[in-house]
Design a protein around this motif. Sequence first.
Motif, PDB file in Angstrom:
ATOM      1  N   LEU B  11       3.727 -11.237  -5.612  1.00 33.45           N
ATOM      2  CA  LEU B  11       3.441 -10.692  -6.950  1.00 33.45           C
ATOM      3  C   LEU B  11       4.582  -9.798  -7.415  1.00 33.45           C
ATOM      4  N   THR B  38       4.891 -10.597 -16.992  1.00 31.32           N
ATOM      5  CA  THR B  38       5.002  -9.338 -16.224  1.00 31.32           C
ATOM      6  C   THR B  38       3.677  -8.588 -16.241  1.00 31.32           C
ATOM      7  N   MET B  39       3.055  -8.528 -17.437  1.00 30.54           N
ATOM      8  CA  MET B  39       1.782  -7.787 -17.532  1.00 30.54           C
ATOM      9  C   MET B  39       0.718  -8.429 -16.644  1.00 30.54           C
ATOM     10  N   SER B  40       0.640  -9.773 -16.666  1.00 34.00           N
ATOM     11  CA  SER B  40      -0.384 -10.421 -15.814  1.00 34.00           C
ATOM     12  C   SER B  40      -0.042 -10.200 -14.345  1.00 34.00           C
ATOM     13  N   LEU B  42       1.405  -7.595 -13.106  1.00 31.93           N
ATOM     14  CA  LEU B  42       1.009  -6.210 -12.767  1.00 31.93           C
ATOM     15  C   LEU B  42      -0.508  -6.117 -12.659  1.00 31.93           C
ATOM     16  N   ALA B  44      -2.398  -8.386 -11.501  1.00 33.22           N
ATOM     17  CA  ALA B  44      -2.710  -8.874 -10.148  1.00 33.22           C
ATOM     18  C   ALA B  44      -2.353  -7.815  -9.113  1.00 33.22           C
ATOM     19  N   MET B  45      -1.299  -7.050  -9.380  1.00 32.59           N
ATOM     20  CA  MET B  45      -0.949  -5.999  -8.387  1.00 32.59           C
ATOM     21  C   MET B  45      -1.980  -4.888  -8.401  1.00 32.59           C
ATOM     22  N   PHE B  46      -2.596  -4.644  -9.563  1.00 32.92           N
ATOM     23  CA  PHE B  46      -3.700  -3.676  -9.560  1.00 32.92           C
ATOM     24  C   PHE B  46      -4.848  -4.193  -8.697  1.00 32.92           C
TER      25      PHE B  46
END
Lengths: 386, 168, 105, 123
Positions: B11, B38-40, B42, B44-46
């Motif tokens: 990710l 990039t937003m999606s 991030l 997924a990283m959340f």
Amino acid sequence: MGADKVEIAINTVKIAIIFLMMIQMVPLLVWLERRGSAFIQNRFGPNRVGPLGLMQLLADAVKFITKEQFVPANAVKFLFLAAPVIALVPAALAFAAIPLATPIHIDPFHLLGQSWGPYTIEMQSVRMNVGIIYILGVSSLGAYGLLIAGWASGNKYSLLGAIRASAQMISYELALGLAIVGILMIYGTFDLNKMIEMQQGPFSFQFMGQAYEISWLPNWGIFFQPLGALLFFIATFAESNRLPFDLPESEGELVAGFHTEYGGFKMLMFFMGEYGHMMVGAGLVTTFYLGGFQSPFVWQTYDYMLNLAIAHHGPGTVASALTTGYFLIWFSIKVGLLLWVFIWVRWTLPRFRYDTLMDLGWKTLLPWTLGNVALTAIVLYWARAM
Amino acid sequence: MGSYDVIFYILSIVSLGAALGVIFFPSPIYSALMLAITMSGLAAMFFTLEAYFLAGVQLIVYAGAVVVLFVMVLMLFDLRKESQPFSGQKISNFFKAGIIAAASMALIIPLSTVFFIRTEKTKPVTTVDLAGTLFTKYVFAFEAIGILLLVVLVGALALAKSRGGTHE
Amino acid sequence: MSNALHVGLNHYLVVSSLLFMIGVAGVLVRKNVIVILMSIELMLNAVNLSFAAFSHFNQEPGGQVMVFFVMAIAAAEAAIGLAIAVAVYRKFNGIEIKLFENLKG
Amino acid sequence: MLDQLLPILILLLIVIVFGAGMLYLTSLAGPKAKQTPERLMPYECGIPGQDPQTTKFPVKFYLTAISFILFDIEVIFLYPWTLIYIENIKQMGGYLLISMGLFMGILVFGLFYEWAAGGLEWD
């Protein structure tokens, strides 16, 4: 996804099956739509190809597959081809979080010289503990499919149609988000499975300290939030660009809106996206307001059905498989009825003009949902806290 | 190297690559789509940080509203590929030194401690804790955000209504 | 070596600082106003990531509340930034950052 | 964490592989026609189209998008509020009701201001 390799494999196959089941629904819905519209307009609809025109699904599929891969001149080739896939992703991801039935418990069994441990398979692709926020987030990505398709096909009118369609989609997404808040206040959780568990048993509520119970009504969300259910249902129409909200595709000069230049399988993918959004909307309405996969008349909890099955077949895989099948049938009956309402409304109501369409979104649906949220909060406070 | 770590590395590579795409693509619409990726990524990283509610909100607010506004405005401008997208002005040496110092500090410190400090994953912060803190400790900031949104709405309306320029 | 690859707080900080640096580079390098606004969004998201990482590893809900507020403010800022950019585009028919110098008093 | 993120990533992979694969396969199956310039023109119901630069710049759309973002943030703040409203409605229900009422009041005033100022009009 489960501890050992086998469980991960089972879950991956389950995810693929649920996605392909959603894809398989598209030709069936197209057939239902054509037969349904024929029934409404008092004509026959497809009945030449096979019994009741059922083989028409195959004919449509073959037609879509053997169409020529046509890319217009000043189109941006990569984005033009990528747009249908982008339009398909949100619907598939959103449908993954909707619970279809109770989990199946498989007892340890002996196969191929090995003994396979007990498994419980959830009847949904992914069990989220923030289910509804994830579904809203993913379905808000739906606007990209339209915008890229409109812009990449190089056609001035399809760009305008795409921008109109996404402007309509985002304004109704607002009303969708607010309509849900009413019912969320009552459930107090985001997890769709817990919501369905809360809707078990006869209709019962607390008011000023005493608990009331109406035994002949099921404990569904629609009796707590009738206005919220109506507003949510209208907003799902607009989310999937269905009539009477499909104006961007129907004006004289816009011809087919953002997918004017598309043909063949790319067009079928846009249909999959649209019908996918429809099925997600219908699934959400059943989960929130119609008691998810529960049967309306047998109001007891799940274990009533489980014990009934166990009484006949003894505890084990067969009993839990039977109860899961029972609930799956009830879920598909409810979703089927709602899909028929989608089709029925499409072939009876006339289309909105664009400014009346946006006015409905901003000036009627939004104030009504805000009022519904305020009313629910106050009535809840009056009922519970006094 | 558990599967949790593999997902984290995938990710982060996807998000950082898409972020590089945002600034290096000549045509702005491609950089807007890269921003959406990039937003999606991030979001997924959340998920890996077990902040599920934040991941959903990130998808709704950023990936589904802000970047859609960017894409819409760019499409309305109907820009084709930019001739030379990078501003050629010279950056003074002092400024360059400052950037390099800040960049190296921001990278060296966390990288150096990776080998010594081992932070274990704790019990996740649930959404109910988030809501509890939001409405008790930060309730003043919450009301201030409401007023800020009103001010922004009035400002955007004034900007949209103005013909731009001095007449009427 | 495999111990260092096990993901902890520092890995998230490294990714967040890299993302922040890409945002800063974007603002400095690009001419198009909207790409500059996007790079600012990148910087704000890098801050969000480190807030969430600190909140997760220190068991502190305050971090997630901060991410919430940063999102609200960043979205409002993007809305206003674009409104100004569109107003400038309609007036000067271009979207480069040097056109903004005409807004001087 | 893993059993919530992994299925989504796998499903995303399946959808992309399915989409791209079907597109590629159908492009093989379809007939190959000669690409004449007239055929490649964007579809303008037969009238030779003007060049794209002449379209009027509709300002209305981005104003809708901006007001959508602002009211979306309002909806986002409502979600955590619904989580804690029903549980502790007895001890702090009134406090929660007032704080959210103030927040919503400000933004409903913003909506009606936009309505009066003609922000929602569609010419």
